[in-house]
Each structure stands twice: as C-alpha cells, then as structure tokens.
Design an enzyme around this catalytic site. Sequence first.
Site, short mmCIF file in Angstrom:
data_model
loop_
_atom_site.label_atom_id
_atom_site.label_comp_id
_atom_site.label_asym_id
_atom_site.label_seq_id
_atom_site.Cartn_x
_atom_site.Cartn_y
_atom_site.Cartn_z
CD GLU A 1 -2.76 -0.85 -0.25
OE1 GLU A 1 -2.95 -1.92 -0.83
OE2 GLU A 1 -3.06 0.26 -0.74
N GLY A 2 1.94 1.22 -0.75
CA GLY A 2 2.86 2.37 -0.74
C GLY A 2 3.87 2.14 0.36
#
Lengths: 572, 572
Positions: free
Chosen positions: A430-431
């Site tokens: 997620e990043g």
Amino acid sequence: MPYRAPVSEYQFLFDHVIGLHQVTATERFAEATPDMTAAILTEAGRMCEEVLYPLQRAGDLHPARLENGVVRTPPGFAEGYRAIATGGWVSISAQPDHGGMGLPMTLTTAVNEMMSSACLSLQLAPLMTQGQIEALEHHASDELKALYLPRLVSGEWAGTMNLTEPQAGSDVGALRTRAEDNGDGSYAITGQKIYISWGDNDFTENVCHLVLARLPDGVPGTKGISLFLVPKLIPDENGNPGARNSLNVVSLEHKMGLHGSPTAVMQYDGATGWLVGEAHQGMRAMFTMMNNARLGVGGQGIGVAEGAFQHALAYAQDRKQGHTPDKDNPDTIIGHANVRRMLAGMKSEIFAARAIALACAQAIDMETATGAKHWAARAALLTPIAKVGGTETGINVANTGVQLHGGMGYIEETGAAQYLRDVRVTAIYEGTNGIQAMDLVGRKLMDGGEAAFALIDEMQAAAEAARGGLPDLAESVWQATESLREATDWMLAQDDMTQRFAGAIPYLRGFARILGAHFHLMAAQAEGGDGARTRLARFFITRLLPEHAGHLAHATAGAADLYALTPSDFAA
Amino acid sequence: MPYRAPVSEYQFLFDHVIGLHQVTATERFAEATPDMTAAILTEAGRMCEEVLYPLQRAGDLHPARLENGVVRTPPGFAEGYRAIATGGWVSISAQPDHGGMGLPMTLTTAVNEMMSSACLSLQLAPLMTQGQIEALEHHASDELKALYLPRLVSGEWAGTMNLTEPQAGSDVGALRTRAEDNGDGSYAITGQKIYISWGDNDFTENVCHLVLARLPDGVPGTKGISLFLVPKLIPDENGNPGARNSLNVVSLEHKMGLHGSPTAVMQYDGATGWLVGEAHQGMRAMFTMMNNARLGVGGQGIGVAEGAFQHALAYAQDRKQGHTPDKDNPDTIIGHANVRRMLAGMKSEIFAARAIALACAQAIDMETATGAKHWAARAALLTPIAKVGGTETGINVANTGVQLHGGMGYIEETGAAQYLRDVRVTAIYEGTNGIQAMDLVGRKLMDGGEAAFALIDEMQAAAEAARGGLPDLAESVWQATESLREATDWMLAQDDMTQRFAGAIPYLRGFARILGAHFHLMAAQAEGGDGARTRLARFFITRLLPEHAGHLAHATAGAADLYALTPSDFAA
C-alpha cells in the site's frame, strides 16, 4: 494463551482521547450511539477471539497454494471468512443505500484492528474488499454500484486491487497493462499484475478486480491511467456469476510471512472489464481506495502489535527465571526491570499508534459528515503518519516480543516469530513507508503547513491545559511540539523536494513520537493525572518521547551530504 | 549478485582506526606481519566468496534434519565445511603448541565476519569449535589438551557448548544435569540440554560437547556447577573415535531462520565425560568460552549486515523506478534521496559496529600478549557492546535491506528476508542482549567506572585532536562523550542494581552510538578530513549520533516508573 479483544481500550480512546462524540453528534452518524458502538466492539471482538484467532497458526503452517490454476486457502479460512461475512464485518462503514451499515470509519478501524490481531492473513481479504467498496461508492456508475456493491458489502463477492507490474511499483505511472474499448460499454484488459493480495480464493462466489490500465489514447505516466472493474466471473442478466473471464492466477509468491494470504501474479488476456470513473482519471479513483487502505494497513500493524504484546505478556507472567526485585512477582520474568521495560515500551507504543490511527479515522468521518475542508486536510495529514506509525509499531513490538521470549522466541512453535514475519510486509505494501513519508513532507505540506500547524496548535493547547495537573509531562510535550513546529518550518522553507525527501522518514518518526506523547498526555489528563494511564504516559513521555530530538535533527540535515556520497563510496 | 569480501575495509581499520600495529609489535603476535595479515584476509575472503556464499540459500531451502537419530546437513555443507577446515579457518587464533597458528583474535574476528556474511548457518559450526578450543586451552588438563586440541583445531572434530535446559536459560544456575564420578577419572553425565547449536553433524569424525553439570556435592546455583567434555565417540587408546557415547540428539528445532544449522535437544544418559578445570568451577571455564563467543556473535551480526548491505546496494544500482534528482543515476533507485539515506545508514552503521568489534578483539590480543590488566578491563567492557551493537546492527541493516527492496524484499527468492530471519537469533543466543546490557552496567562497572572512563578519556582526546581539521564533527563527538560520562556517573551512583538494569539496554545503545561516532571521526581524520570516509563520518555524526541523547535520557530514568506499572496495568 488466547487473544483477548481490547474492547475497553477502544471505548476509552473513543470517549476520552479522540472524542468520538463529535462524530456521533452529526446527522450522518447519529445511529452510532454508545450502545451500538459497544455492541459492535463486543460482537466483533468475540468473533475475533473465538473464530479468527484459532486460524492464525494454521494459516502459517498451511500456506495458500495454487492447484491447477485454482487457489486453495488454508484449512478453516473458508469458515473464518463466512463468520466475517455473516457477522457483517466485511464493511460496517459501507453506505446504507447498497446494504451497508453506514457506521463511522473510526469503528471500522477498531474492528479491522481486532481482526488483524486475531489472523492478519485472513483479515487482509475483507480489507481489500473495503477499499474496493469505497472506490466504487465514490467513482462507479449507478449501474455498476447497484450490481456490485450489495454483493461486496455482504461478503458474497470479494474485491482486490491491481496496481503493480514488474516495472511499475512505486512508479505506478510506468504501467503497461492496456485497455481497449469493446464498443459495447465494456473494455478488453490485457497485461500482467503482480503482488495481488487475495488475487483469488475458494470461499467467495466471485472475485472482483480493480485494475489500473491505459487506454489507447492515454498519455504516458499517471495521467493516462484508467480504472476498470474486472470480475473473475462475468455477472449474467440476473447479476449472478456467469461466464469465466479471461484472467488467471499465474503463480503465488513464496513470502517471508502472511502465508495464509495468497499473493498472486495475475494475467489478463483481453479480460472483460468496465470503466470506473472517467477515462484517464484512474489514479484519482485509486487514491480513494488507497487512502482507505493505508489507514487500514496502519491498523494491521497495530493489530499485530496488540497480538504480539498479549502473547509476550502472557509469557512474561508465566515464565520463571531467576530472582526478581518485585515482591509481587519474585520468580516470573515480568519482575525483571528489563522485561518490564520491554512490556511498558510495547504497551505505550501501541497506545500511541492506535490513538493516531483512530484520530485519522475520526477526521475521515468528520469529513464525510460535514464536508469541512479542515477535516479533509486533517485526515490527509494523518494518513501517512497512521500508516508508517502503525506498521513500524507492529514491527518494533513484534520484534520485542520475539526478544522477550528468549530462545523460545526464535522457535516457530511459540508463535512470536510469526507475528514478526507476518507484519513485516505492512511497511512495504500500500505504498512503502518511504513513499508515505515523502507524501507527508511533499503533498501534505502543500497547504503551506496549514494542517500541520493546526494540529501542532491543538497539541500545544492541550499541553497548556495539562500544566496544572501534570506540569512536568505537559512541559515535555509542549517543548517537543515546538521542535516539531521548527522542523516543519524547515521543511516548508525547502523548495527543492529532494531536501525534504532526504529527511522524510525521520520527520515522520519524530512527528509520530510527539503526537503519541500528546495522546498519552490527554489520556493521563482524562483520568485526573493518577492511575494506570498516567503511569504509562509517564513512561512514554520520559523514556520514548526524547527520541524525537534525534529524529528531527536527522530530518533537517538536508540532502547535500547524501548526494556527496557516491555509489563508489558505498562499494566494498 | 555475489558477495565480495571487504578486505580493504579491514585493512583500513587495522592500519588507521584500531591500530593493529600495537598488537603485532608484541612478541606474542610478531608473526602477524602486514604480509601475513593481507594473505589471510585475501585467502579467507576468496573461500567465503567462492565456496561458502553459494551455500547460503541452499541452507535455507534444505534445513538440517534428523533421520533416525542422525543429523543430515544441507546439500553442500559438508564440502563447505571441508573448505573451512582444510584452509585452516576453523581457528587461526588457536595456540601453536597444539597445531594452531596463534594469530591475533583481531584477525579471527575479520575472518569469522566474512564467513558469516557468506553463510551464517555454516559459520556457526567453527565458531562453536573456537569457543571450545579456547576453554580447553585455558582450563583443561594437559592430557585432554593433547588428545582433543589438535583434532579440534584441524576441524576433524567439532565442538559444541551445552548450557541451557528448559528451566535454566538466562539463569544457568538453575540447571539439573548431574555428573557422577565413575572412579576411573571419568564422570557419568545425565540430563537434557536444549538449543544446542550444531549438536551434531554428518561431516566431522567426532563431535565434542562441553557440558555444564552438577556434581553430587555441588551447591545449588552457579557455584556448584562443573564443566565436562563429553565426546560423541569416545577416543580409543590411539586417540581415534571409538565407542558410541550414551548421548543422543532427541530432536531439532523448527526455527525462524538459520535453517542450515541444526539446533538440537540433547539427551545425556550416563554419558562418559571428563572434568575440565576444577570441580565446581565450571562457570569460570564457561565464561572463557562465552566471552569469545559473545564477540563472535557480535561479528555474526556485522557479517550478516555486510551481506545484506551488499545485496541491497546491488539492487539499488540495478532497479529502475521513477526519475531521480541524481544526474549520474537518473533512473536507478540509488538516485532517490530516501534510498540513498538507507544505504548510507546501513554502511555507516556497519562501519561503527565493525570498529567496535575489532577494538574489542584488539584489546583481547593485547591482554593475551601483555597480560596488562587495563587491556583485560577494556576487553571486558567492550565485549557486551560488541555483542549487542553487532547483533542490533545486523537486525537493523537486514531489516532496512528488506525495506529497500520494496515488494521484492518480502519474497523469499530475493534473499533479503533470509538475512533478517537468520540474524534475528544473534540478539538472543550467547546471552540475550538484555543480559549483555545488564553485564555492562553491572559487572563491567564494578571497577568504579575505571575502564569506562579510560575509554571516554581516550575518545575525548581523539576528538580534541580532530578539532583542527574537522571542528564541527569533533565538537559533536566531544559533547556526546561528555553526556556518556554523565550517564556513567549516574549509573555508578545507583547502588541498587535494579535502577541500573532499568536503563541497561538504552545505556548500551547510547554508548555504542557514541563509540561508533568516535571511530568514524578517527577514520575521517586518517584520510585528512576529505574523502569517502569523511563523507560517511559526516552522515553518521550528523544524523545518527544525535540518537544518543534519547537513549541516555531513557537510560537514566530509573526503575521507579517501571515498577509503578503493575501487571494489571498491562492487561487489555
């Protein structure tokens, strides 16, 4: 040593630290009465304790596997997922118009966290679905909403997100998956996606993929990317799963942990999909999903930290070794100063990270309920801090949990190591945490620091208010917030983003330490400066808050010394 | 991406930072000429690169296993071990009178570290043997020495150490294994030992166990413990392996990492053993072995850190993602500020930990060569710092290595995760890091701080000497050493050891940061304040040294707040 849902902890945070009453005072969330909140926490907590927690080790021992193109999940996961779905826990914040309960994200955050403590690898499945629901709610056509949302909300169908390609990781704009108009309102999607969490399963009727791809007229980079909904089974005229779409799980990854969750390489060969939102506006839609998921992943870190802490605490209260100076615990290791220090560190870090995540969720709720820009800015500011703070807390606490067990910590049967292996990915997906920190010092300060200074002002006002009862702690927190103000000023003075990025991670860590101290101080205030929460706040503010100075010195060192180091300087 | 032995780095540290010439100027180590040192490093380095490194992943994929009571090691490990033994690398510091080369421990530390980078799980086998050799050299009878030492030094036989029992971990004195006099000079040993690294193998002729046990007249606690040498095969009259002794590997542990190394539960059923040293003086003999092993384990951490760093550096120079502000590296991720920050952090932490370990080894050599008490005190002081500093560096650097790889870091095939799983145990075995830190603030300050203050004085003198060329860095280091002096004064003022133990780990961490900064400053000085080492020193002193303040504040917070927190405060 079973997991026990920390229901009263959430309740305290809701009532005395983040002020959930602000949320429930709005019309949008009027239904989230204290009774409702208590019932949700209790019911979800019980499901986590009784149904999900027993699956944690099974998921590690029996990894999800691919058999003739079909994903087989670990024993018990299907039943566990059914308990999540039938309990309504896939998405309690989904909007009511398509079957959701419309409850606050604050409550979702607590429920997600409990599921993460109990069985992270299974919890990731509904978390992905939640992100998809929110993306569809905000960006999909009414037709798509009507067809997909009820089935996603009920948990009959599951959702995934497909961003990454081998050459396009943090740089999403480099993706090559292409979409072509079929001329019938649908599109043909072709390409390969990697790291697709829960890319398939054997317990939902259908799996719906949100896929980023480029239309023929899409420009290179992120501005030419569109978002498509691509179901595994194409719904028939009645909305039931119909023909098999042209997509496949090519392989599953062999990971350090999270073995119960299948991480897929997905192949799309002209698969049929439908546009979500406007053409070339895919990144906007994806960010809706990702912001939700980033807070969710922060919550995963906190959930694992809670699980690892309870596991270590039980061991510390049971394990006899040596003689301790603690009259009440003369033989068990919880009586040793170094063990007590580790436990206090774990507990107080969890409190800090949890309060930050819940404050972020509350800001999202206030934005949803009021549309006020300052709440949106608060939510945006806190999201990367919640993600990095939560996941680093997860890793640190799980790592301390291993250490506290001594030799037993390294033996897999103990379970301590699994927490560490499982949670490690949360700092990456997620990043990556690096990307989050760059978002904080870059995009999130593009308002000239307005949101950051508003929060710092709030922290300073709270510290001022605490001076009467807790003068020393209040002074420490106040001074730290002033350092944060200076570091923020420094960041804002750098027009060259590279200067900021060089200190992004330490800036975020310093920010998280100070914000955590602020929430500890509020908790101590709430109990009148005397009691367990005050003792924990004193530990955190005296022993861990001072770390902020090192972080902020590092944060404001600039980039010149980094680029003075050449690659040849690094060679052996 | 192959491993490359950092030979020139050791050479620089020997020549310009720790001053190996002091050691080689002694009669005892006169043979360790610069040519000899260079040859040793080069030859050992080549063996590590070519023979051991290819075994690293094989050891992870094919764990050591127990088949019908026989340990089977991973494919290639037997050949790898033979390369170690025939190269003479089992123990280059063993005394010449029994076949050793008698080289400095400083050199052993470098060789051990290179083997750890290449294949930690196999390197642990000779490390255990080294400890046994040293214990026998110092405490065994001439007869035992003559029989065992030549075969251990040559690597024909392997050694293990057996301390831990299920109820006796950090509290060794709680052990129950018993020894009874057979009346013929031998003893019968009965009991169970756990966590026995390389408890057996399928590539040496014999395995010799050093076992702690209690004689019938041994008092409870550590003062009633004796040390015995218990071979798997009892040597016959010619010294060849003869009758099978009454000992068995009961099972092997399933661990988080280090899969190539068999960790055994050992059962002794009246096994025949011989007393090493005096009756009831086993702990003294064991400490000889453990001090050696503690430095060795610190070196393991540094070795893994070096391996993980090289692995991450190669990836950072190869992986294309996004656009960077670095003109020389516009596409590869090494051009990004946050990646460069991670690499600089890894490299500079490795330098610091390695310098500390080598300084510790050098003090051991000077003690050996001169018998001077102040060198013994220096070695004793540095041993826990080298152990904790090295192993925490290993964990931190390996963890950063995983992070730097992004999603790939979590996939086992990449190899980054293995470094982290393997190195995690080093903070636990040979005395947990908590025990090490308690040793530092307890036993190692029992001289009234004499050894610590001597080192602080030395660091301050070096900082003064550096003021001319590097005024800002010298001032930062000088100030930090002054803080360390104050924290040390605080520790010494605490008569109640619990007060010290409450801050033992942060005190050690602060000490290690400051000592690391001192060595960086010396390196910068050595190149005249201009060059790669000065750039790295600037990074470390500007960005990482400031962490010492947080550690020392934590270190001197006392124990009262910890014990104010009751176990019920920790409950959910």
